[in-house]
Design a protein around this motif. Structure first.
Motif, PDB file in Angstrom:
ATOM      1  N   THR A 267      12.424  -5.954  -6.657  1.00 54.76           N
ATOM      2  CA  THR A 267      11.901  -4.878  -5.825  1.00 54.76           C
ATOM      3  C   THR A 267      11.822  -5.339  -4.369  1.00 54.76           C
ATOM      4  O   THR A 267      11.412  -6.478  -4.093  1.00 54.76           O
ATOM      5  N   ILE A 268      12.217  -4.455  -3.445  1.00 50.57           N
ATOM      6  CA  ILE A 268      12.181  -4.785  -2.018  1.00 50.57           C
ATOM      7  C   ILE A 268      10.835  -4.359  -1.420  1.00 50.57           C
ATOM      8  O   ILE A 268      10.329  -3.287  -1.688  1.00 50.57           O
ATOM      9  N   ARG A 269      10.260  -5.253  -0.586  1.00 49.36           N
ATOM     10  CA  ARG A 269       9.047  -4.916   0.163  1.00 49.36           C
ATOM     11  C   ARG A 269       9.270  -5.316   1.618  1.00 49.36           C
ATOM     12  O   ARG A 269       9.629  -6.453   1.898  1.00 49.36           O
ATOM     13  N   MET A 270       9.088  -4.344   2.516  1.00 50.07           N
ATOM     14  CA  MET A 270       9.299  -4.596   3.937  1.00 50.07           C
ATOM     15  C   MET A 270       8.074  -5.263   4.578  1.00 50.07           C
ATOM     16  O   MET A 270       6.946  -4.900   4.275  1.00 50.07           O
ATOM     17  N   LEU A 271       8.318  -6.220   5.473  1.00 57.27           N
ATOM     18  CA  LEU A 271       7.240  -6.929   6.152  1.00 57.27           C
ATOM     19  C   LEU A 271       7.278  -6.678   7.652  1.00 57.27           C
ATOM     20  O   LEU A 271       8.360  -6.672   8.242  1.00 57.27           O
ATOM     21  N   GLY A 272       6.167  -6.543   8.288  1.00 61.04           N
ATOM     22  CA  GLY A 272       6.039  -6.564   9.736  1.00 61.04           C
ATOM     23  C   GLY A 272       7.052  -5.749  10.494  1.00 61.04           C
ATOM     24  O   GLY A 272       7.595  -4.765  10.006  1.00 61.04           O
TER      25      GLY A 272
END
Length: 274
Positions: A267-272
């Protein structure tokens, strides 16, 4: 005795070129395609052209029933659990076949062989080759759009699909194969998967010696800090399975990378901010 210099030079040149060709073939990565019969490979001519363009060699194994097959001029046979037969003194046993290949490609898997592989049973050519490949760390790629019915069964029964109950059972076995490490891709994209897999392996080997901070992934937190996320990169990270991969906003993710991550339940999780 008169020596024809021209013929002698031609013969020597031919031997040198043949030796160079053999050396190049030995160095090139090689995969094995396993087909149901001697006609099943005809639809995959474009695949072989694509592999050749990337310097990847391939061999073809034709099944001649469930327990026998042909690899070149060698007939390979298996006789069930605890009994392995070789049709000639030079033919390898099914368990020995994957040793000379980087990976195995099976365009179609059926209910019987999927069940055998998923439960660790042998006794068929496909089951023994896949078992051997997985145990020795070779990749195995299978057609995701396989109907679950053998080609011979489809011809005999004049049907193209399993009934719902068998279809559900087949899908359960497919999920178990994924747990064991078998990869699935659409039949028309099998060559692409092989290319990405082998390129990823080479790049992974290079990264192990020359990786930079921007290319590495933190194994504990699974964070990608590069600017372009590709399928090649995903395949070069064998530890990434059933996890969350964190990437910076603005990172470019290729369509094939999305496919690769779906197959590995990443699963992709976007940061900052990018």
């Amino acid at each position: 005795m008169t020596i024809n210099i021209r013929e002698m030079v031609a013969a020597i040149t031919k031997e040198i070129l043949q030796a160079q060709y053999r050396e190049e073939q030995e160095k090139a990565p090689r995969v094995l395609y396993v087909f149901c019969d001697s006609q099943a490979h005809e639809a995959y001519g474009d695949h072989f052209i694509q592999l050749k363009k990337y310097g990847i060699c391939h061999d073809i194994l034709f099944l001649d029933g469930e327990t026998s097959s042909w690899l070149g001029m060698h007939q390979i046979e298996c006789g069930g659990a605890g009994k392995i037969l070789a049709a000639d003194e030079y033919a390898p046993a099914p368990l020995e076949v994957p040793a000379q290949y980087e990976g195995i490609v099976i365009p179609e898997i059926d209910l019987d062989n999927a069940a055998r592989i998923a439960t660790g049973l042998k006794g068929t050519i496909k089951a023994e080759i896949v078992f051997s490949a997985l145990v020795t760390g070779k990749f195995v790629v299978v057609g995701a759009d396989s109907p679950g019915l053998k080609r011979a069964d489809r011809r005999t029964l004049q049907t193209l699909a399993l009934p719902p109950a068998y279809e559900q059972l087949f899908r359960q076995h497919v999920e178990q194969l994924k747990v064991l490490g078998v990869e699935f891709a659409e039949q028309k994209r099998l060559a692409e998967r092989v290319i990405a897999r082998l390129k990823g392996k080479r790049q992974g080997q290079e990264r192990s010696h020359h990786a930079t901070a921007s290319e590495r992934v933190d194994e504990e937190e699974a964070v990608f800090t590069g600017r372009l996320l590709t399928a090649d990169w995903v395949y070069s990270q064998p530890q990434l399975r059933e996890t969350v991969l964190q990437v910076k906003k603005g990172t470019i993710i290729s369509p094939l990378a999305y496919d690769a991550m779906r197959e590995r339940s990443i699963t992709i999780r976007m940061l900052g901010k990018g």
